[in-house]
Design a protein around this motif. Structure first.
Motif, mmCIF file in Angstrom:
data_model
loop_
_atom_site.group_PDB
_atom_site.id
_atom_site.type_symbol
_atom_site.label_atom_id
_atom_site.label_comp_id
_atom_site.label_asym_id
_atom_site.label_seq_id
_atom_site.Cartn_x
_atom_site.Cartn_y
_atom_site.Cartn_z
ATOM 1 N N UNK A 100 0.838 -1.196 0.000
ATOM 2 C CA UNK A 100 0.000 0.000 0.000
ATOM 3 C C UNK A 100 0.878 1.252 0.000
ATOM 4 N N UNK A 101 0.399 2.287 -0.695
ATOM 5 C CA UNK A 101 1.036 3.606 -0.676
ATOM 6 C C UNK A 101 -0.057 4.645 -0.417
ATOM 7 N N UNK A 102 0.279 5.638 0.391
ATOM 8 C CA UNK A 102 -0.678 6.720 0.631
ATOM 9 C C UNK A 102 0.025 8.065 0.525
ATOM 10 N N UNK A 103 -0.683 9.025 -0.067
ATOM 11 C CA UNK A 103 -0.238 10.424 -0.101
ATOM 12 C C UNK A 103 -1.290 11.252 0.603
ATOM 13 N N UNK A 104 -0.832 12.227 1.381
ATOM 14 C CA UNK A 104 -1.746 13.123 2.068
ATOM 15 C C UNK A 104 -1.550 14.544 1.563
ATOM 16 N N UNK A 105 -2.631 15.236 1.406
ATOM 17 C CA UNK A 105 -2.602 16.560 0.788
ATOM 18 C C UNK A 105 -1.645 17.503 1.504
ATOM 19 N N UNK A 106 -0.736 18.111 0.726
ATOM 20 C CA UNK A 106 0.163 19.125 1.258
ATOM 21 C C UNK A 106 1.393 18.588 1.949
ATOM 22 N N UNK A 107 1.662 17.284 1.867
ATOM 23 C CA UNK A 107 2.819 16.703 2.548
ATOM 24 C C UNK A 107 3.815 16.120 1.541
ATOM 25 N N UNK A 108 5.084 16.270 1.827
ATOM 26 C CA UNK A 108 6.139 15.693 1.007
ATOM 27 C C UNK A 108 6.506 14.301 1.505
ATOM 28 N N UNK A 109 5.498 13.497 1.774
ATOM 29 C CA UNK A 109 5.689 12.164 2.343
ATOM 30 C C UNK A 109 4.942 11.121 1.519
ATOM 31 N N UNK A 110 5.490 9.912 1.509
ATOM 32 C CA UNK A 110 4.777 8.742 1.004
ATOM 33 C C UNK A 110 4.684 7.755 2.162
ATOM 34 N N UNK A 111 3.477 7.365 2.522
ATOM 35 C CA UNK A 111 3.251 6.399 3.597
ATOM 36 C C UNK A 111 3.129 5.008 2.970
ATOM 37 N N UNK A 112 3.793 4.023 3.567
ATOM 38 C CA UNK A 112 3.820 2.681 2.995
ATOM 39 C C UNK A 112 3.439 1.635 4.029
ATOM 40 N N UNK A 113 2.732 0.604 3.545
ATOM 41 C CA UNK A 113 2.416 -0.573 4.355
ATOM 42 C C UNK A 113 2.746 -1.816 3.529
ATOM 43 N N UNK A 114 3.173 -2.865 4.201
ATOM 44 C CA UNK A 114 3.394 -4.154 3.558
ATOM 45 C C UNK A 114 2.600 -5.208 4.308
ATOM 46 N N UNK A 115 1.741 -5.916 3.588
ATOM 47 C CA UNK A 115 0.936 -6.996 4.181
ATOM 48 C C UNK A 115 1.395 -8.307 3.550
#
Length: 560
Positions: free
Chosen positions: A121-136
């Motif tokens: 999984x990858x997630x982006x949140x508005x206005x952030x220079x981040x990529x959030x990741x999950x591994x299942x």
């Protein structure tokens, strides 16, 4: 060469600017891990035919392949950072053909990539220079669990023991340990850090920083003191790693299920925001996203202890929790030993109290969703240091830290030019004995080290117990002892990790104490003479030099 195989490969970390130490992680002045949403007007995604192109509405635009789930582009302020050697950023060594979908829910864009037992999984949140990741990960059909962020070479400084120069450095072991002309050694394994020691890993130029903030590792394996590769850099490419199960120096079976989030974060050169650290990260925004296996705050519990009785003030104490499904840890307060561990999945755990890295107390504890388990003061009764001794070499703390070359070996190969000679006979009572005694011993390198000591008349008239504590071993290397003319039996080999350890920056295995009952007839009757303890490495396996049978010492003592 695949970096998720059983026998790993090369690198260290760029100092305080590259790996965030948990104890000092709050010092994040200048960090820009979370940005204002004022620029979020462009937040959204599009399909370019091959990739989903995600604009965070800040300074980051990244792409995820529609066919493989790889991150294929990371453009920050107009500059591309992603990819080397024709490969991209991905879980394992790349999933290959995958089912990839995307959706936007309010201020969050979520990408799902499914391939067999793994969902990324990858997630982006508005206005952030981040990529959030999950591994299942559902089962063991893949050999390891790691995510590698592949970055272009030449952007960040190529400095540290986990960096090397392929054009000029020489491979000296397994294709992943390198030696420079000055005799220093380099490998991606040489991070010099335990999981408990860092919150993030990465690089900075001073004007731009790129960091991978680790997850809480609840589905990882190896506990708080596990050491593994964290990053690498050379003239061909750069990598950042989130290691969840690597099958190197592993002391536990791997765990399955959803792990994360871990966070890829761009900054303006400073360290990532402390609000992204696993102990601080607010993940309530993920509760309604439909991430499979996700358990929010309401479905978790905590354990809190009043304190620990019987601590040694010279050591830090850690309280760990583990079962087949999850692991956690927390630091005990100096002086009182009070501790609290929150955000735990429901279940029954083995709770272990560590003095340094040595288990000195265990018990079971149950965690319930939304509940808090309170524990009264615990009395520590399992510290071997409490025993009275004739002499002691080192101390019982679960590490070889007091011995020669111990610290260097967490970020260098034993053949490194900076290492002191691995020989080291010592005389008890001469002063600095532990610092002169080698942290590691190998059958082919420094076998037969001697310890000289004297006994009083009364001591020489009695039998004594000799204890030899080790922290790990390679190919069943273990100590056999000779005292003067008396020779011990060959001890049974304890269970230890089957992979390289002593040459890849880790002394961490299964702490074990060998006990030898030495009869009174073994001692010198003339109290003016030295008794001589000889340590030899024995094994039923074969190897050579630093890849021959060997072991790492914790402590050696002779009981009264």
């Amino acid at each position: 060469m695949s970096t998720h195989k059983k026998h790993p490969t090369r690198r260290r970390v760029l100092g305080a600017s590259a790996i965030g130490v948990a104890a000092t992680g709050a010092a994040v002045a200048g960090g820009t891990g979370l940005l204002s949403s004022a620029s979020a007007a462009t937040f959204g995604y599009k399909d370019d035919g091959s990739n989903y192109v995600i604009d965070t509405g800040a300074s980051l635009v990244f792409k995820v392949s529609k066919s493989t789930g790889d991150i294929t582009s990371l453009v920050h302020k107009g500059k591309e950072y992603e990819g080397y050697g024709g490969r991209h950023s991905h879980v394992e060594s790349g999933l290959g053909a995958s089912t990839v979908t995307i959706r936007q829910t309010g201020s969050t864009i979520l990408v799902k990539a499914v391939h067999g037992a793994i969902t990324q999984w990858y997630a982006a949140r508005s206005g952030q220079n981040n990529v959030y990741l999950w591994t299942d990960k559902a089962d063991a059909s893949f050999t390891a669990t790691r995510y590698i962020v592949r970055l272009k070479p030449g952007i960040f400084p190529n400095e540290g023991s986990d960096t090397w120069i392929e054009a000029s450095d020489k491979v000296i072991e397994a294709g992943d340990v390198w030696k420079r002309a000055d005799g220093s050694t380099h490998s991606k394994h040489y991070s010099g850090k335990r999981v408990i020691d860092y919150d993030y890993v990465g690089f900075t130029t001073g004007s731009v920083g790129l960091w991978l903030v680790r997850s809480n590792h609840e589905k990882a394996s190896g506990g708080p003191f596990y050491r593994s590769l964290l990053r690498h850099s050379n003239d061909l490419g750069v990598g950042l790693y989130e290691i969840l199960h690597y099958n190197q120096s592993q002391t536990e079976a791997q765990r399955f299920g959803l792990q994360g989030p871990y966070v890829l974060s761009f900054t303006d050169g400073g360290t990532p925001a402390s609000s992204l650290f696993p102990a601080n990260l607010d993940t309530s925004w993920a509760d309604g996203l439909g991430i499979t296996g996700w358990v929010g705050k309401a479905g978790r519990g905590k354990v809190a202890g009043v304190g620990l009785k019987g601590m040694d003030a010279k050591y830090a104490y850690t309280v760990g929790f583990a079962n087949k499904d999850a692991q956690y840890w927390t630091k005990a307060a100096a002086g009182t030993g009070a501790f609290s561990c929150k955000g735990m999945l429901p279940g029954t755990y083995t709770m272990t109290v560590y003095k340094g890295e040595l288990a000195v107390h265990t018990r079971e504890v149950k965690v319930t969703a939304g509940g808090s388990t309170a524990l009264n003061t615990l009395t520590l009764t399992g510290d071997p240091s409490a025993a009275q001794t004739v002499w002691r070499l080192g101390d019982w703390d679960g590490t070889p830290g007091e011995f020669k070359n111990a610290e260097l070996m967490t970020y260098a190969h034993p053949s490194d030019a900076r290492a002191a000679k691995w020989t080291g006979n010592v005389t008890i009572g001469s002063g600095s004995e532990a610092a002169s005694f080698p942290a590691y011993m190998w059958k082919d390198v420094n076998d037969g080290i001697l310890v000289y000591f004297k006994l009083t008349k009364e001591q020489a008239a009695a039998a004594h117990t000799l204890r030899v504590g080790v922290t790990t071993a390679y190919i069943n290397g273990r100590p056999r002892v000779t005292v003067n003319d008396w020779v011990s039996a060959i001890p049974t080999a304890p269970t230890q990790p089957s992979t390289r350890s002593l040459t890849t920056g880790s002394y961490r295995g299964n702490n074990h104490t060998f006990t030898f009952n030495v009869p009174s007839s073994a001692w010198k009757t003339d109290v003016s003479q030295y008794n001589v303890l000889k340590l030899n490495i024995v094994s039923g396996s074969t190897g050579s030099a630093y890849l021959g049978p060997g072991t790492s010492f914790d402590c050696i003592d002779l009981l009264i």
